[in-house]
Structure formats: C-alpha cells, structure tokens
Design an enzyme around this catalytic site. Sequence first.
Site, PDB file in Angstrom:
ATOM      1  N   HIS A  35      -1.938 -13.732   6.065  1.00 41.87           N
ATOM      2  CA  HIS A  35      -3.291 -14.217   6.264  1.00 41.87           C
ATOM      3  C   HIS A  35      -3.394 -15.910   6.308  1.00 41.87           C
ATOM      4  CE1 HIS A  35      -4.400 -10.103   4.742  1.00 41.87           C
ATOM      5  NE2 HIS A  35      -4.898 -10.202   5.919  1.00 41.87           N
ATOM      6  N   ARG A 185      -1.071  -3.241   3.168  1.00 42.16           N
ATOM      7  CA  ARG A 185      -0.699  -1.743   3.011  1.00 42.16           C
ATOM      8  C   ARG A 185       0.728  -1.879   2.190  1.00 42.16           C
ATOM      9  NH1 ARG A 185      -3.770  -0.638   7.792  1.00 42.16           N
ATOM     10  NH2 ARG A 185      -5.606   0.920   7.181  1.00 42.16           N
TER      11      ARG A 185
HETATM   12  P1  AMP Z   1      -6.093  -7.365   8.108  1.00 35.34           P
HETATM   13  O1  AMP Z   1      -6.685  -8.023   6.860  1.00 35.34           O
HETATM   14  O2  AMP Z   1      -4.807  -6.389   7.986  1.00 35.34           O
HETATM   15  O3  AMP Z   1      -7.161  -6.742   9.103  1.00 35.34           O
HETATM   16  O4  AMP Z   1      -5.526  -8.681   8.973  1.00 35.34           O
HETATM   17  C1  AMP Z   1      -6.432  -9.922   9.153  1.00 35.34           C
HETATM   18  C2  AMP Z   1      -5.547 -10.652  10.146  1.00 35.34           C
HETATM   19  O5  AMP Z   1      -4.303 -11.226   9.464  1.00 35.34           O
HETATM   20  C3  AMP Z   1      -5.291  -9.913  11.617  1.00 35.34           C
HETATM   21  O6  AMP Z   1      -5.513 -10.851  12.609  1.00 35.34           O
HETATM   22  C4  AMP Z   1      -3.728  -9.700  11.368  1.00 35.34           C
HETATM   23  O7  AMP Z   1      -2.911  -9.522  12.672  1.00 35.34           O
HETATM   24  C5  AMP Z   1      -3.336 -10.753  10.565  1.00 35.34           C
HETATM   25  N1  AMP Z   1      -2.024 -10.520   9.857  1.00 35.34           N
HETATM   26  C6  AMP Z   1      -1.938  -9.566   8.833  1.00 35.34           C
HETATM   27  N2  AMP Z   1      -0.545  -9.505   8.597  1.00 35.34           N
HETATM   28  C7  AMP Z   1       0.170 -10.480   9.223  1.00 35.34           C
HETATM   29  C8  AMP Z   1       1.324 -11.001   9.285  1.00 35.34           C
HETATM   30  N3  AMP Z   1       2.552 -10.485   8.393  1.00 35.34           N
HETATM   31  N4  AMP Z   1       1.594 -12.146   9.785  1.00 35.34           N
HETATM   32  C9  AMP Z   1       0.673 -12.613  10.502  1.00 35.34           C
HETATM   33  N5  AMP Z   1      -0.266 -12.287  10.851  1.00 35.34           N
HETATM   34  C10 AMP Z   1      -0.820 -11.256   9.951  1.00 35.34           C
END
Ligand code: AMP
Length: 281
Positions: A35, A185
Amino acid sequence: MEILRTIKEVREFKRANRDAPLVLVPTMGALHEGHTSLMKIGKALKGKMIVSIYVNPLQFGPDEDLDNYPRQQKEDIEICRSDGAAAVFLPDDEVMYPGERFTAVRVGSLQDHLCGAGRPGHFDGVTTVVAKLFNIIEPTHAVFGLKDFQQYMIIKKMVEDLDFPIEIIGGEIIREAGGLAMSSRNKYLSPEERKRALNINLALTYIAEGSADGKLSADALISDAIAKYLSGIRIDYLDIYDSKNLKPVPRDLPLKGDLVAAGAFFVGSTRLIDNMRYTIR
Ligand code: AMP
C-alpha cells in the site's frame, strides 16, 4: 492530515482544496509496504492524496473472511500520515450503503477467468464500491496495485466505458524478502505456512522463464511448475493468460505476445494471489 468519515466531510475537504490534482489510493486497510508503494506513487503526482480505508462487504462471498479481515485503524491512520496523505476517508457501512441498493456496476467478460471464475459477484462488488468512491471523491488520479492485476484491468475498463475523467495508475507488486507478494492476508499465515507460500513466486517465475525459453507449451510449463513447487499448496487456479483480455492462452501452441502467469492458492486456509507479467516476441 484530515480524517473524513462522511460524504459531507469529503465535499468540504474538496472545496478547501479546489485547484490541486486529487489522487485517490483505495484500500481495505491493514496497510503494508504494498500500500505505501502506491502512496509514494500518489505523492509523486504532487497533488493532494486521499487514502480510503474501507472493508467493502459487497466484494466478499458468504464463506469468505469479511468478519476476520484484519482491521487496525489507528496504525493505518499513522501510516497514511507519515506517507504524506492529505486526508484519509474512513466511511462505515452506513455511509457507503445506507438503505436498500438497486444499482451495481458490472464489467463483463474481463471477469470470466482468474479470480472472477471462482468468486462470483466479487468484481461486481469491487467495481460498485470503486465507482462510488470515484463519485464521492472525484479524484483526478487513482492508484491501484498490479498484484490484483485482474482488478486493475477491470477498473481501467470501467473508467473507459463509463467515461470517468480519472487517470488510473498501476503500481508494481511489492514482495517480502524471498518473493512472497505482500498482502494483508499474509497476517493469517503461520511461520511454516509463510515458508511454504514462497513456492508460489517460485512456480510463477518458473512458468515465466520457461515461456521465454520457447520450447514448452503452457500445459507442460504449468504441470512442471505444479510438480516442482506446489505439492503442498492447494491450487484454486493457475494458468497463463493474454494480459490484454485476460483469456487463457491456447494450452498446446507456442507462447507468444503479452502474457500474465497468474494464480490463486490456498496455503492452509489462507487464499493468496500472485501474478507475473511478461512478453514473448
Ligand atoms: P487491498 O487493501 O488488499 O484491497 O489493496 C489495496 C490496493 O493495494 C490494491 O490496489 C492492491 O492491488 C494494492 N496492493 C496490495 N498488495 C500489494 C502489493 N504487494 N504490491 C502492490 N500493490 C499492492
């Protein structure tokens, strides 16, 4: 940094910051370096950055981890502050979904494969909440991670099809040492499971490097990768797709073009996704 909890507060924030480009980084919280890499991209655009943190119930299936999804609002707010956000938008379900819902946004065939196949309704939940966030915040730019490559493609298509005046920017996948893609996760994994999960990246690397070699078909590469790396991991899906339309490539022909090797895997009861994009000329 301002903490915004209602649509009215967002509108007031916008009135006070009228002329600056507005960059949205949508998240579900439990923030990690994946993030913060998106926030770095957002900050480099030199406007005002809003990070939204909302665990969207619409994108969780009935047997998924909505109730247990990691929530750490205090820590997340501090991360946003130190990463240069001008505001954090923290709506609750009452703000996002007051009353009965009649409208949803659905992006068609891009959700036929990968996660869309095994998580019915998931991407409709994603596009609906992102369309709402776009209408509430009206950003000029929004940053999404390429870790969720299908999500990124679907959002880009939604923006094109519905004429949202928003530039969508993709941020590269951030990995832990050893190659495991960062994910909220990953908190569910025991130390042993975390070790086992490193094989996901090894399997995708094997497929991508083997594709470049040009000798093996998708079928052969995938079955070799499973035999070599994935015996202790339950596979939800694993395939090579055309990265422009997210359709699986023919299984027995030489590999060519813009491709993405992508999969979802259960390590214990934790579902992890990862992908690798590459081009074969
Ligand atoms: P989430 O909180 O999992 O819904 O993710 C929010 C944003 O962070 C989304 O656009 C995801 O694709 C991005 N994201 C989550 N994990 C990663 C990662 N390891 N590398 C790059 N972007 C990420």
